[in-house]
Structures are given as structure tokens and as C-alpha cells.
Write a protein that holds these residues in place. Structure first.
Motif, PDB file in Angstrom:
ATOM      1  N   ARG A  79      28.441  41.309 -10.256  1.00 16.18           N
ATOM      2  CA  ARG A  79      28.983  39.966 -10.418  1.00 16.18           C
ATOM      3  C   ARG A  79      28.774  39.411 -11.826  1.00 16.18           C
ATOM      4  NH1 ARG A  79      24.297  38.496  -7.013  1.00 16.18           N
ATOM      5  NH2 ARG A  79      22.816  37.264  -8.232  1.00 16.18           N
ATOM      6  N   THR A 113      28.744  54.197   8.557  1.00 16.64           N
ATOM      7  CA  THR A 113      28.961  53.189   7.519  1.00 16.64           C
ATOM      8  C   THR A 113      29.698  53.826   6.341  1.00 16.64           C
ATOM      9  OG1 THR A 113      26.960  53.636   6.210  1.00 16.64           O
ATOM     10  CG2 THR A 113      26.701  52.255   8.185  1.00 16.64           C
ATOM     11  N   THR A 115      26.097  45.470  -5.743  1.00 16.86           N
ATOM     12  CA  THR A 115      26.843  44.382  -5.119  1.00 16.86           C
ATOM     13  C   THR A 115      26.376  44.240  -3.677  1.00 16.86           C
ATOM     14  OG1 THR A 115      29.061  43.453  -4.781  1.00 16.86           O
ATOM     15  CG2 THR A 115      28.767  45.803  -4.324  1.00 16.86           C
ATOM     16  N   ASP A 164      27.209  43.559   0.485  1.00 10.34           N
ATOM     17  CA  ASP A 164      28.268  43.667   1.479  1.00 10.34           C
ATOM     18  C   ASP A 164      28.258  42.437   2.386  1.00 10.34           C
ATOM     19  OD1 ASP A 164      26.207  44.024   3.323  1.00 10.34           O
ATOM     20  OD2 ASP A 164      26.556  46.178   3.557  1.00 10.34           O
ATOM     21  N   ASP A 165      29.071  42.458   3.427  1.00 14.04           N
ATOM     22  CA  ASP A 165      29.191  41.297   4.308  1.00 14.04           C
ATOM     23  C   ASP A 165      27.914  41.010   5.079  1.00 14.04           C
ATOM     24  OD1 ASP A 165      31.807  41.028   3.485  1.00 14.04           O
ATOM     25  OD2 ASP A 165      32.661  42.102   5.213  1.00 14.04           O
ATOM     26  N   GLN A 166      27.052  42.025   5.200  1.00 14.07           N
ATOM     27  CA  GLN A 166      25.776  41.854   5.901  1.00 14.07           C
ATOM     28  C   GLN A 166      24.649  41.494   4.938  1.00 14.07           C
ATOM     29  OE1 GLN A 166      25.950  41.980   9.254  1.00 14.07           O
ATOM     30  NE2 GLN A 166      28.143  42.374   8.898  1.00 14.07           N
ATOM     31  N   HIS A 167      25.005  41.177   3.706  1.00 16.32           N
ATOM     32  CA  HIS A 167      24.039  40.828   2.657  1.00 16.32           C
ATOM     33  C   HIS A 167      23.062  41.960   2.378  1.00 16.32           C
ATOM     34  CE1 HIS A 167      25.487  36.845   4.042  1.00 16.32           C
ATOM     35  NE2 HIS A 167      25.409  36.556   2.755  1.00 16.32           N
TER      36      HIS A 167
END
Length: 306
Positions: free
Chosen positions: A93, A121, A162, A164-167
Motif C-alpha cells: 500500500r 487457499t 498486503t 486479505d479479506d480475513q486481515h
């Protein structure tokens, strides 16, 4: 020469916020070496005629062995777990970029819930083969580089961290280069589980109480105080509850982050419980007098003694 220029270009990009092109690490030639590793542009040297034995023919120089450490340094590579410790320097980021190296593990599977079994995964493990006896690993998303290496291969992976959606943190890969295999581990310690999972096991043969530990010993212990506040403070341990603290023990990977910018998540930390016996192998033991606890660092992951 092109390969050497590409490797140099990658190093030059470190810390600039500019990501190198995916081919910067090289695709490799299938020889087990990263592109440019151990290459030499100069023609083989030949001894002058007057320095040769009469009637003997000049022999070309044999290829020089690959210096793995230099090859990794030329790529600007750091070990998989060092990238965790210094995560704040390699965040996608922020436009940052780095190169990590390790041994590629299997695809990561997680419980799917209920009776559904395991779910696959998008990630592989990248195992740190420099410390922890295989207990330290990071999640990597190979993306377009998938299929260019198989589990067991040692690789250098360009990319950045980075969420993911599950932090959960993962290393998003944009380039890959093969590396020579890591040297085999010394000793006969059992392989560790990945992801900071603590395996159950029997008391290792020859394990000593930690109060009698010497360099390189197998030891057993119990946690007798509070967990360390900061990585590197050490776990207060003794032979058993009720005994005075015999040692402050650092577990694999417990190194303080530079400047205190620690972005590790709970699943990237060890969790020991009081009253439970653990066993592991230690490295060098530092004694500080009869009235002070020793300090030591674990060479292997803890196992829970059943």
C-alpha cells in the motif's frame, strides 16, 4: 551480461518505492540457479606458454562454485521471517517492494467448517530455511508465477506485503527466481509444524531440565511468569511451576522490529501456557551469575510434552 544487469536493476529498486518489472528476478534456465548466478563474462584464463609444462596442453578453468550468500545479496534478498520482522518496510500500500527467499512449501489448507473438511487457499507456505528448524513460514500468493516452482524448491520471490479479506498478511509475488538448494539441517531434530502451531510429542530422549542447560542441549521447561511484552525480552521459564526463574528464553523468530514498528499478528506469535511442559533444543546458553537467570535462544520450535 543481460542477467547481471537485471539483477543489478532489482537491487537498485530496493527502498525507492518503484517496483521492478517481473522479469527483473529472471525466469531461470532450469539449471537450479537463478538467472546470472555464478555467471562469468570473462574468457577462461590460460597460463602463458612459457609457464606450461613441456608437452602439456592448457586446461580451461573449471566453473567456479556458486556463492549462494552472494547470489542472494545481489538480489537484495532477505529471509522469509526477516520480512515479517521488518514488515513495515515492505508494504504494497506504500508502494514498497522487496525480495524474500526460502523453501517453497505446500498449498495452505484450512478447516472449511462443519463436516466440509479442508478448503484450499490461494497461498503456499514459504519456509524460512535459515532459523527455527522449519517452524517459521509466511503465506505467499504466487499469482502468475504459480507453476514455475514446486514444493521443496528454494526460491527468491519479489513482491510486497498486503492483507486479505480475513486481515491475514501474505506476500504478493510479482517475480520469481530459483536458488540453489539450502544446506541440509544439522542434527536429528524432528521437523516442526508450520504457522506457529505447537505439536504434541513425547519427551525427547536425553532432554535435561532447563536449569541444567548447556549449549546445544535438548531441554524441557514450564512457563513460570508472564509472556514477554516485547520480542526479545524472553519467556521466564523454569524446570516446573514453583521454581525460581531459571532462564529467559527467546523462541524462534522472536526478534524486535526496527524502530518498534511491529505488524505481526497473533498467528505469527508463539503461545505458551503455564503448567504445561514443553521441550526444544537451545543454542548458546549465557550464564549471568548464580542469582540471575540465564539467557538463551531456542534453535527448534517447542513441542508440548504429553
Amino acid at each position: 551480461m543481460r542477467a547481471l544487469v537485471l539483477a543489478a536493476a532489482l537491487v537498485a529498486c530496493q527502498g525507492t518505492g518503484r517496483e521492478p518489472a517481473p522479469e527483473a528476478l529472471g525466469s531461470g534456465s532450469g539449471s537450479g540457479h537463478a538467472t546470472g548466478f555464478g555467471s562469468r563474462d570473462a574468457a577462461p584464463a590460460v597460463a602463458p606458454a612459457d609457464a606450461q609444462d613441456e608437452g602439456s596442453a592448457a586446461k580451461p578453468d573449471e566453473p567456479e562454485p556458486v556463492d549462494v550468500g552472494k547470489a542472494i545479496a545481489d538480489l537484495g534478498g532477505i529471509s522469509a521471517w526477516e520480512a515479517v520482522v521488518e514488515r513495515a518496510r515492505y508494504l504494497e500500500r506504500r508502494g514498497q517492494h522487496g525480495v524474500v527467499f526460502g523453501t517453497l512449501g505446500d498449498v495452505i489448507q484450512i478447516a472449511a467448517g462443519g463436516d466440509a473438511g479442508l478448503a484450499t487457499t490461494p497461498y503456499h507456505w514459504l519456509v524460512d530455511d535459515t532459523e527455527g528448524n522449519g517452524s517459521l513460514a509466511i503465506r505467499v500468493d504466487l499469482g502468475p508465477q504459480a507453476g514455475k516452482a514446486k514444493p521443496g524448491d528454494r526460491v527468491a520471490l519479489g513482491g510486497a506485503w498486503t492483507l486479505d479479506d480475513q486481515h491475514a498478511w501474505f506476500w504478493k509475488v510479482d517475480a520469481m527466481s530459483p536458488l540453489p538448494a539450502a544446506p541440509p539441517p544439522s542434527g536429528k531434530d524432528a521437523a516442526s509444524q508450520l504457522g506457529h502451531a505447537i505439536a504434541n510429542g513425547d519427551m525427547p530422549r536425553g532432554a535435561k531440565p532447563i536449569s541444567r542447560a548447556s549449549d546445544g542441549d535438548l531441554v524441557y521447561f514450564q512457563l513460570v511468569g508472564m509472556p514477554p511484552v516485547l520480542d526479545g525480552d524472553g519467556w521466564p521459564v523454569a524446570d516446573e511451576l514453583g521454581n525460581p526463574v531459571a532462564a529467559l528464553l527467546d523462541l524462534p523468530g522472536e526478534t524486535a522490529s526496527y524502530g518498534g514498528q511491529d505488524l505481526r499478528t497473533p498467528d505469527e506469535r508463539w503461545h505458551l501456557k503455564r503448567g504445561v511442559t514443553y521441550a526444544l533444543r537451545v543454542g548458546v546458553v549465557h550464564h549471568h551469575g548464580a542469582d540471575k537467570p540465564a539467557t538463551m535462544r531456542a534453535r527448534t520450535a517447542p513441542i508440548k510434552v504429553m
